[in-house]
Design a protein around this motif. Structure first.
Motif, short mmCIF file in Angstrom:
data_model
loop_
_atom_site.label_atom_id
_atom_site.label_comp_id
_atom_site.label_asym_id
_atom_site.label_seq_id
_atom_site.Cartn_x
_atom_site.Cartn_y
_atom_site.Cartn_z
N GLN A 179 0.84 -1.21 0.00
CA GLN A 179 0.00 0.00 0.00
C GLN A 179 0.87 1.26 0.00
O GLN A 179 0.59 2.22 -0.72
CB GLN A 179 -0.93 -0.01 1.22
N GLN A 180 1.94 1.24 0.79
CA GLN A 180 2.86 2.38 0.81
C GLN A 180 3.49 2.61 -0.57
O GLN A 180 3.78 3.75 -0.96
CB GLN A 180 3.97 2.15 1.83
N HIS A 181 3.71 1.53 -1.31
CA HIS A 181 4.34 1.62 -2.63
C HIS A 181 3.30 1.75 -3.74
O HIS A 181 3.66 1.65 -4.92
CB HIS A 181 5.21 0.38 -2.87
N ASP A 182 2.04 1.96 -3.37
CA ASP A 182 0.96 2.18 -4.34
C ASP A 182 0.80 1.01 -5.32
O ASP A 182 0.48 1.20 -6.49
CB ASP A 182 1.17 3.48 -5.13
N ARG A 183 1.02 -0.20 -4.84
CA ARG A 183 0.88 -1.36 -5.72
C ARG A 183 -0.59 -1.62 -6.01
O ARG A 183 -1.41 -1.68 -5.09
CB ARG A 183 1.51 -2.60 -5.08
N SER A 184 -0.94 -1.76 -7.27
CA SER A 184 -2.34 -1.86 -7.66
C SER A 184 -2.98 -3.15 -7.14
O SER A 184 -2.35 -4.21 -7.08
CB SER A 184 -2.47 -1.80 -9.18
N ALA A 185 -4.25 -3.05 -6.81
CA ALA A 185 -4.99 -4.21 -6.30
C ALA A 185 -5.14 -5.29 -7.36
O ALA A 185 -5.17 -6.48 -7.04
CB ALA A 185 -6.36 -3.76 -5.80
N ILE A 186 -5.21 -4.90 -8.63
CA ILE A 186 -5.35 -5.91 -9.69
C ILE A 186 -4.04 -6.68 -9.86
O ILE A 186 -4.05 -7.88 -10.12
CB ILE A 186 -5.82 -5.27 -11.02
N GLN A 187 -2.89 -6.00 -9.68
CA GLN A 187 -1.63 -6.73 -9.77
C GLN A 187 -1.46 -7.66 -8.58
O GLN A 187 -0.91 -8.76 -8.72
CB GLN A 187 -0.43 -5.77 -9.84
N ASP B 235 0.36 -4.07 -14.83
CA ASP B 235 1.76 -4.29 -15.18
C ASP B 235 2.68 -3.25 -14.55
O ASP B 235 3.77 -2.99 -15.06
CB ASP B 235 1.94 -4.31 -16.70
N VAL B 236 2.24 -2.66 -13.43
CA VAL B 236 3.05 -1.61 -12.82
C VAL B 236 4.43 -2.14 -12.43
O VAL B 236 4.57 -3.23 -11.88
CB VAL B 236 2.34 -0.97 -11.61
N ASP B 237 5.42 -1.36 -12.76
CA ASP B 237 6.82 -1.70 -12.54
C ASP B 237 7.51 -0.36 -12.34
O ASP B 237 7.42 0.52 -13.21
CB ASP B 237 7.32 -2.44 -13.78
N LEU B 238 8.17 -0.16 -11.21
CA LEU B 238 8.70 1.15 -10.87
C LEU B 238 9.65 1.69 -11.92
O LEU B 238 9.57 2.86 -12.30
CB LEU B 238 9.41 1.10 -9.50
N ALA B 239 10.55 0.85 -12.43
CA ALA B 239 11.54 1.33 -13.40
C ALA B 239 10.86 1.85 -14.66
O ALA B 239 11.15 2.96 -15.14
CB ALA B 239 12.53 0.21 -13.74
N ASN B 240 9.93 1.06 -15.22
CA ASN B 240 9.23 1.47 -16.44
C ASN B 240 8.30 2.65 -16.18
O ASN B 240 8.21 3.58 -17.01
CB ASN B 240 8.42 0.30 -17.00
N ASN B 241 7.57 2.60 -15.07
CA ASN B 241 6.61 3.66 -14.77
C ASN B 241 7.31 4.99 -14.55
O ASN B 241 6.92 6.02 -15.10
CB ASN B 241 5.79 3.27 -13.53
N ASN B 242 8.37 4.96 -13.76
CA ASN B 242 9.15 6.18 -13.51
C ASN B 242 9.79 6.69 -14.79
O ASN B 242 9.72 7.88 -15.12
CB ASN B 242 10.21 5.90 -12.44
N GLY B 243 10.42 5.77 -15.54
CA GLY B 243 11.07 6.18 -16.78
C GLY B 243 10.11 6.76 -17.78
O GLY B 243 10.40 7.78 -18.42
N GLY B 244 8.95 6.14 -17.92
CA GLY B 244 7.96 6.62 -18.87
C GLY B 244 7.40 7.98 -18.50
O GLY B 244 7.25 8.87 -19.36
N LEU C 288 5.91 -10.00 -17.08
CA LEU C 288 7.28 -9.55 -16.79
C LEU C 288 7.33 -8.80 -15.47
O LEU C 288 8.29 -8.91 -14.71
CB LEU C 288 7.78 -8.65 -17.92
N ALA C 289 6.28 -8.02 -15.18
CA ALA C 289 6.28 -7.17 -13.98
C ALA C 289 6.32 -7.98 -12.69
O ALA C 289 6.95 -7.56 -11.71
CB ALA C 289 5.06 -6.25 -13.99
N ILE C 290 5.67 -9.15 -12.66
CA ILE C 290 5.68 -9.96 -11.43
C ILE C 290 6.71 -11.08 -11.51
O ILE C 290 6.83 -11.87 -10.58
CB ILE C 290 4.29 -10.53 -11.11
N GLY C 291 7.44 -11.14 -12.61
CA GLY C 291 8.46 -12.18 -12.75
C GLY C 291 7.91 -13.54 -13.10
O GLY C 291 8.59 -14.56 -12.93
#
Length: 478
Positions: free
Chosen positions: A44-52, A383-392, A250-253
């Motif tokens: 929750q602190q990292h804003d991880r989506s409920a669907i992921q 598909d939230v992924d910090l590296a891609n989300n931040n970079g985009g 890819l996002a969850i490995g």
């Protein structure tokens, strides 16, 4: 026993930590056990989506079932945060007389700090700790410029990435064979663990996304056989199935990027040498993924919401609450933006071209801090992924590495006309516009006035005025 701690690597295939753990278990004659420890408060602190989170739970259940076929039990626990997670993992080690812990490393700064702390705790207990890299194609830190530094621009990174891939290659972990050898060794964990994995974290149904087993057997072969050759032309058209839709896996490995590239090279043997062929356009996206993950590796403070380009630190974003609310709800009056935001909220996914359009619109037209958009995406994307989300987002805002320059501002009307010319995507998410002509649907306000209908909300900003305001706003930091 030997412990494999499962995190963002929920797969059997090409899993280096799992391979090493299984091989050591056979070599020492010690049983292997796996563990997964959810952290709902941390997510929750990292804003991880409920669907992921739901998508992850389904794949943890899948790998638990797969490991059980090899006589390996999976211990499932719940910890509120990373600190509590370490305590629980240490308890597992003590309870089961663990001699060695294996993990695949995670990239983000909190996760890196957690693993460093855990290694220290294990050393104090005389328990060995081994970490492997499983999230990129080429090892992070291997693709560097002549000064042995990380590239700040994608194109030269790509050239060096291809050179390294051709000259040095990359190795896939033979984890399936290692598990087969483990099974044949007759070692078995005698732990009575529940067979059903049930997260306590908030979840949203992700069942419209099939499990990785179906993807590997059906979708990936179909993509390589039929879709990839049209990828350069079709990938920007949101109304058709022109992309791979593999990013959630890819996002969850659940899926290995190395495996995808290996399969691609097998299918198109000259792809690393020929960047002009259609299939390379998709490989280029996987190289972008490595690029963004390398950025986070070399610049970990990007995890702390910092601009990559510090000259934009002085930007005083207006962050108008009314405009932000309209963007989130898909009520900006620009159909391509509104349809895209509805797609995100309703499905947990958004087409990549649309991500660029809505991010440009939020930051350039509405002058709202990219971090708020990044957070909203994180809270909703499967598909939230910090590296891609931040970079985009930093690319769109012009604050990042190899970013879209601040003076390049997408026109949402022409973007809509170009990539959804017949309005097929718009009509699928904006049924109130279904009766408008292909010409009028991209910005229907003149037609609405003519017909005296109130079927759509007015545009919250004027494109030309917003563009001029954005140029003035950014110039202050030049």
């Amino acid at each position: 026993m030997i412990l494999y701690w499962l995190r963002t690597d929920v797969r059997i295939d090409d899993n280096p930590a799992l391979e090493a753990a299984a091989r050591l278990a056979v070599g020492k004659g010690e049983p292997l056990v796996a563990a997964f420890i959810e952290t709902p408060e941390q997510w929750q602190q990292h804003d991880r989506s409920a669907i992921q989170i739901d998508f992850l739970q389904r794949h943890v259940q899948l790998i638990a079932d797969k490991l059980n076929e090899f006589n390996i039990s999976l211990i499932f626990k719940t910890a509120k945060d990373f600190k509590h997670q370490l305590e629980l993992c240490l308890d597992i080690c003590k309870q089961h007389d663990i001699t060695h812990v294996f993990v695949n490393s995670e990239l983000e700064i909190n996760e890196v700090d957690r693993d460093k702390a855990f290694e220290t705790l294990l050393n104090q207990q005389d328990i060995e700790f081994s970490s492997y890299e499983a999230d990129v194609v080429l090892p992070k830190g291997q693709v560097l410029n002549k000064q042995h530094e990380m590239y700040r621009v994608f194109t030269p990174f790509k050239r060096e990435w291809l050179s390294v891939a051709i000259n040095q290659g990359f190795q896939l972990a033979d984890s399936k064979q290692a598990l087969t050898d483990y099974y044949q060794s007759k070692l078995k964990t005698q732990i009575n663990e529940p067979t059903n994995i049930e997260f306590t974290a908030q979840k949203v149904d992700s069942s419209q996304w099939p499990l990785i087993t179906n993807v590997k057997n059906e979708l990936i072969p179909d993509f390589y056989e039929r879709i990839i050759v049209r990828y350069p032309d079709d990938r920007d058209i949101p109304s058709i199935e022109g992309t791979s839709k593999l990013s959630p896996y890819l996002a969850i490995g659940a899926l290995s990027a190395r495996r995808l590239v290996s399969q691609l090279i097998h299918t198109v043997p000259n792809i690393l040498d020929n960047t002009s062929i259609p299939e390379f356009s998709w490989l280029n996206q996987l190289i972008w993924r490595d690029f963004y993950r390398n950025l986070l590796f070399h610049y970990p403070n990007l995890c702390k919401h910092n601009n990559f380009n510090s000259k934009y630190d002085g930007l005083d974003w207006p962050n108008n609450g009314f405009l932000f609310k309209a963007w989130k709800e898909g009520k900006t009056g620009y159909p391509i933006v509104d349809a895209a935001m509805r797609q995100l909220v309703q499905t947990g996914w958004m087409h990549n071209r649309l991500r660029m359009i809505v991010a440009s619109f939020l930051t350039k037209h509405l002058l709202i801090d990219w971090r708020l958009g990044e957070q909203f995406f994180a809270q909703h994307l499967i598909d939230v992924d910090l590296a891609n989300n931040n970079g985009g987002w930093q690319w769109a805002a012009g604050t990042g590495c190899d970013a879209q320059p601040y003076f390049r501002i997408f026109n949402p009307i022409t973007q809509s006309q170009r990539f959804d010319p017949e309005g097929n995507f718009l009509r699928s998410y904006l049924p109130e516009l279904k009766n408008f002509s292909n010409k009028d649907i991209h910005f229907p306000h003149k037609a609405i006035k003519t017909e005296k209908l109130k079927v759509y909300w007015p545009a919250i900003v004027d494109h030309k005025t917003a563009r001029e305001n954005a140029l003035d706003f950014y110039k202050r930091s030049e």
